[in-house]
Design a protein around this motif. Sequence first.
Motif, short mmCIF file in Angstrom:
data_model
loop_
_atom_site.label_atom_id
_atom_site.label_comp_id
_atom_site.label_asym_id
_atom_site.label_seq_id
_atom_site.Cartn_x
_atom_site.Cartn_y
_atom_site.Cartn_z
N THR A 74 27.86 -10.79 -34.47
CA THR A 74 26.81 -11.08 -33.50
C THR A 74 25.50 -10.41 -33.87
OG1 THR A 74 27.65 -9.27 -32.13
CG2 THR A 74 28.42 -11.50 -31.60
N GLN B 66 24.29 -22.33 -34.42
CA GLN B 66 23.69 -21.13 -34.99
C GLN B 66 22.59 -20.58 -34.09
OE1 GLN B 66 24.42 -22.51 -39.67
NE2 GLN B 66 22.37 -22.40 -38.85
N ARG C 187 24.59 -18.01 -28.56
CA ARG C 187 25.51 -17.30 -27.67
C ARG C 187 24.75 -16.87 -26.41
NH1 ARG C 187 29.66 -15.20 -31.12
NH2 ARG C 187 30.63 -14.24 -29.28
N TYR D 252 24.24 -10.23 -36.93
CA TYR D 252 23.57 -11.18 -37.83
C TYR D 252 23.07 -12.40 -37.06
CZ TYR D 252 25.32 -8.71 -41.99
OH TYR D 252 25.57 -7.78 -42.98
N GLN D 253 23.82 -12.85 -36.07
CA GLN D 253 23.41 -14.01 -35.29
C GLN D 253 22.10 -13.74 -34.55
OE1 GLN D 253 26.94 -15.00 -32.88
NE2 GLN D 253 28.14 -14.40 -34.67
N GLN D 254 21.98 -12.57 -33.96
CA GLN D 254 20.74 -12.22 -33.26
C GLN D 254 19.60 -12.01 -34.26
OE1 GLN D 254 21.05 -9.86 -29.74
NE2 GLN D 254 19.25 -8.67 -30.24
N TRP E 117 29.38 -16.52 -37.91
CA TRP E 117 28.82 -17.16 -36.72
C TRP E 117 29.62 -16.92 -35.44
CZ3 TRP E 117 24.04 -17.81 -37.42
CH2 TRP E 117 23.54 -18.17 -38.67
N PRO F 222 19.31 -17.34 -29.40
CA PRO F 222 20.66 -17.32 -29.95
C PRO F 222 21.54 -18.35 -29.24
CG PRO F 222 19.88 -15.08 -29.55
CD PRO F 222 18.87 -16.00 -28.93
#
Length: 412
Positions: free
Chosen positions: A318, A136, A335, A320-322, A314, A333
């Motif tokens: 992307t 995450q 990623r 929401y991930q950031q 997830w 992050p």
Amino acid sequence: MTISRRALLAAGAGAALLTACGSDTGRGSGAGPELSQWYHQYGEAGTEQAVERYADAYRKARVAVEWRPGNYDQQTAAALLTDSGPDVFEGSPTLDQIRGGQVVDLSDLLQGVEDDFNPAVLAPKTYGGRIWGVPQVIDTQLLYYRKSLLAAAGVQPPATLDALVDAAGKLTTKKVKGLFLGNDGGAGVLGGTPLYAAGLQLVTADGKVGFDDPAAARALAALHRLYADKSLLLGAPADWSDPSALLQGLTAMQWSGLWALPQVQRELGDDFGVLPFPEDGSGAPSVPVGAYGAVVSARGRHQAAAKDFVRWLWVERTDYQQDFALSYGFHIPARVSLARKAARLRTGAAAEAVRLTTEHGYAQPLLWTPASQTAYQDALSRIIRGGADPESELRTVIRTVSAELDRVRRNP
């Protein structure tokens, strides 16, 4: 930021604990099956509301978010043995959970994007060539230093372990200590970091002890020199995870987490920098990293739906991930592409932290069992504070770790 995010604890709780803790804090509005999603209790304001918002935005299932206070890792480990646990949860699946069939293979979710996940945090979630959790965010630890204090003492930011020891001594005065590694002298937080800085590992790629080498004793002996020279701050009002010792001028250098960077920047402006744990001998700089991942329980009734939700949140979302990494705390992050383009990570100490993490990050290996961790950490404490012989202590640890690795191999 809670310690549960950085240390996995053995399961020992019963069903009573599972029902006594936690609350249902959000429910998605989608159609389809109802999924339960667990998070540990974050300290950053807004995180709980954010994960509820993500769940509400999902349309293929109704996602009920549960915010779990208390000993989260222990709660989760116990819940995986029952039918009343979550469908999806954040965590770091252990070897026993993977081999015991308690968690679901998620390899197919990362097809085409696996190379975009930071390899240091993906590796501990990979076993048998399969991926068992989707990282995450990345949490990391770094060495903070006060530029003005180093300049006044004529000290350069230390690039080697010997230079760190020397710098800590020169920076120590009647009012200021040179270095803060935690109130226990660093035994609790440093873990394998000094070994990696010496060019070693906790466990090798082929499953052997990775620090059966004289360089290990040398690195750990340097930590005792810091203690013996009285260069270490001990008994600070707050421990290493809180940057207040650095901010209050109690120490010139402090080991702490990336999460502390915004506060340090607000209070010190440009009067600080960040460093990795410095290299020793023929080693390289070392930066410990960790990351909870999204995991699917094998006891859940809707495994396919749970996997679809994990892919959506997830892998696909992307944005929401950031948002999760940088809007409610300060994390990197998971990623690589997101870390590179995040505005808050492009300049200054934050950009340097990302670079150091990318180039020198390591994560505790999956084969490093709780018994191995306990043996090593106890020895590290005796070396740092008690002056125990590093070679003798490490021989004992190596025997314990070797036995643990043999046990793991015998019980696939």
